[in-house]
Design an enzyme around this catalytic site. Structure first.
Site, PDB file in Angstrom:
ATOM      1  N   ASP A 259      -7.005  -4.626  14.661  1.00 41.94           N
ATOM      2  CA  ASP A 259      -6.858  -3.183  14.483  1.00 41.94           C
ATOM      3  C   ASP A 259      -6.436  -2.978  13.034  1.00 41.94           C
ATOM      4  O   ASP A 259      -5.277  -2.710  12.736  1.00 41.94           O
ATOM      5  CB  ASP A 259      -5.783  -2.700  15.474  1.00 41.94           C
ATOM      6  CG  ASP A 259      -5.532  -1.206  15.369  1.00 41.94           C
ATOM      7  OD1 ASP A 259      -6.112  -0.541  14.491  1.00 41.94           O
ATOM      8  OD2 ASP A 259      -4.705  -0.718  16.167  1.00 41.94           O
TER       9      ASP A 259
ATOM     10  N   HIS B  38      -7.650   4.284  20.456  1.00 51.05           N
ATOM     11  CA  HIS B  38      -6.815   3.316  21.184  1.00 51.05           C
ATOM     12  C   HIS B  38      -7.349   3.022  22.589  1.00 51.05           C
ATOM     13  O   HIS B  38      -7.237   1.896  23.073  1.00 51.05           O
ATOM     14  CB  HIS B  38      -5.357   3.781  21.199  1.00 51.05           C
ATOM     15  CG  HIS B  38      -4.747   3.758  19.829  1.00 51.05           C
ATOM     16  ND1 HIS B  38      -4.145   4.847  19.251  1.00 51.05           N
ATOM     17  CD2 HIS B  38      -4.717   2.778  18.896  1.00 51.05           C
ATOM     18  CE1 HIS B  38      -3.739   4.521  18.021  1.00 51.05           C
ATOM     19  NE2 HIS B  38      -4.069   3.279  17.782  1.00 51.05           N
TER      20      HIS B  38
ATOM     21  N   GLN C 235       0.826  -1.207   0.000  1.00 48.68           N
ATOM     22  CA  GLN C 235       0.000   0.000   0.000  1.00 48.68           C
ATOM     23  C   GLN C 235       0.866   1.266   0.000  1.00 48.68           C
ATOM     24  O   GLN C 235       2.080   1.201   0.184  1.00 48.68           O
ATOM     25  CB  GLN C 235      -0.928  -0.027   1.225  1.00 48.68           C
ATOM     26  CG  GLN C 235      -0.193  -0.337   2.514  1.00 48.68           C
ATOM     27  CD  GLN C 235      -1.035  -1.060   3.568  1.00 48.68           C
ATOM     28  OE1 GLN C 235      -2.230  -1.254   3.420  1.00 48.68           O
ATOM     29  NE2 GLN C 235      -0.391  -1.456   4.666  1.00 48.68           N
TER      30      GLN C 235
END
Lengths: 284, 284
Positions: free
Chosen positions: A155, A62, A31
């Site tokens: 995540d 978070h 990416q």
């Protein structure tokens, strides 16, 4: 000259942030990674042009992805973190002395390198001796493992590109097996507000609901994510995130947090009717 | 040709919406009023270039500004609404058969005219026989009144222009006097996230806290308002919005709502630590 970064939140909605400086730009095998210094949000990490984390509001994301499961089960000892290259999730986890081991599996080494260079407040905690860093594919990492982790945190990026496989039934089934008997799975679960995001959220929530006996969704205010209304999935084999929460126990730990508190923890599971209906009916 | 409407949420942050058509534009003696037809949000009403209401997310704002006080005290009979020219607040209030009288005081007739023309779903309820429409200044309207209303809703613009006086100690004191013994004051209370908005929120919250024995703040996800994290103030002489809430009683009314429910009502008063600290300390 004025420099602006613009995210296309949908085809018809754009959020723009004024930029001081473009600090970093690199194409990894997976990416495109950029770091921008913005006026309002401090440093901003983008992947393929999309907001991943900003210094100003990363504490919200978070706090909510870590303290909700940790408060539900303060006995968690072994944690698997998938993605989370910026280091913020691991930073919060390392604050728990009771955690013995954190395996972090991030597919893209370049995200961690960029974060180490520019987000030193978050990424530095990756050097905690309990943290093992694997630059591997999280999808493969959970294959064939049984009863290894008390908590898995997904995540991830959005379900496009390398993050796509982290939103599949097969992956969630492997997570189930990889978890211990009191195991918890938490995942970032998109937004309910814009149709495309909501579709992803519904699909992921319903897949997880089919596998885990307890599957809930909770919400937070994250201003730099599309619509600012962000959801997380909480799934587990045994523990309920509200009924099994021992507020006193978590408060006795004395952890100082800027967003999270145990009342907000309970409140975050009270979803608006339209979001509940989306998940129940599978349609928008 | 592509048409975009852009709101400067702060000096360094902009939200842009793609526009089908600019439907309405008029300068009143008080402010500039526009109606745009957008692709993502349906019709959008702006005042002085700022987002007031969109068809897509108005239900969130109007649910939270009305049902929270009404569920806290289902015996409310007389209501004063200040501002609210689009009609959405009155629309929700008229759903309660128990309400006998709604006085709506909107300083700017043009806002109501524009809404009647373009937001017929909301503005049509202004014709309910219980509604009395006053095109007057809400600040003056509450002067000298005593124990008249069970609920005052301040559904105002930001504290600039004609809305400014609705954020003063004198105004809140007059509201206190105008309220009955079980009276409740609810006000739209800006966002905690961007500094300028947060300063206004802190000032208003602390002024109200000095006057009312019960003064709490609650939150909602409103995607088209700056940061998407929006706050409301709840103040009263006697009733606590969480302790005095009778969930069953409200649920028995059988009102269908798209955002509000009584669990979310309770949850919305659980604020993030950084917001609680702002209000307590008075600083950001």
């Amino acid at each position: 000259m004025e420099l602006w970064y613009t995210e296309e939140q949908t085809e018809h909605v754009r959020l723009s942030m004024k930029v001081k400086k473009h600090l970093y730009s690199k194409k990894s095998p997976f990416q495109q990674i950029d770091v921008l210094d913005t006026y309002e949000f401090g440093k901003l990490l983008t992947i393929d042009g999309l907001v991943m984390v900003t210094e100003k509001d990363e504490f919200i994301y978070h706090d909510m992805i870590t303290h909700v499961p940790m408060a539900t089960n303060p006995n968690i000892k072994k944690v698997l973190v998938i993605g989370a290259g910026d280091g913020g999730t691991v930073r919060e986890l390392t604050r728990y002395k009771t955690i013995e081991k954190i395996d972090m599996v991030e597919i893209d080494e370049v995200v961690v390198a960029a974060s180490r260079e520019h987000f030193d407040i978050t990424a530095c905690r990756l050097d905690d001796p309990r943290v093992n860093l694997y630059f591997e594919d999280g999808i493969k990492f959970v294959e064939g493992k049984e009863s290894v982790y008390d908590l898995i945190i997904v995540d991830s990026t959005d379900p496009i590109g390398p993050g796509e496989g982290l939103f599949t039934t097969e992956f969630y089934k492997n997570c189930y097996k990889t978890l211990t008997e009191e195991g918890i799975l938490v995942n970032q679960n998109e937004s309910p507000y814009y149709e495309e995001d909501a579709q992803e959220m519904i699909r992921a929530s319903r897949k997880i609901k089919d596998i885990f006996p307890i599957a809930e969704v909770y919400q937070a205010h994250i201003p730099t994510y599309p619509s600012g209304h962000w959801l997380f999935g909480f799934a587990s084999k045994k523990l309920h995130p509200v009924k099994d929460l021992d507020e006193k126990k978590w408060n006795d730990l004395g952890l100082k947090t800027k967003y999270y508190n145990t009342q907000l923890h309970v409140g975050s599971f009270a979803l608006p009717n339209y979001v509940k209906e989306m998940i129940e009916t599978g349609t928008i």
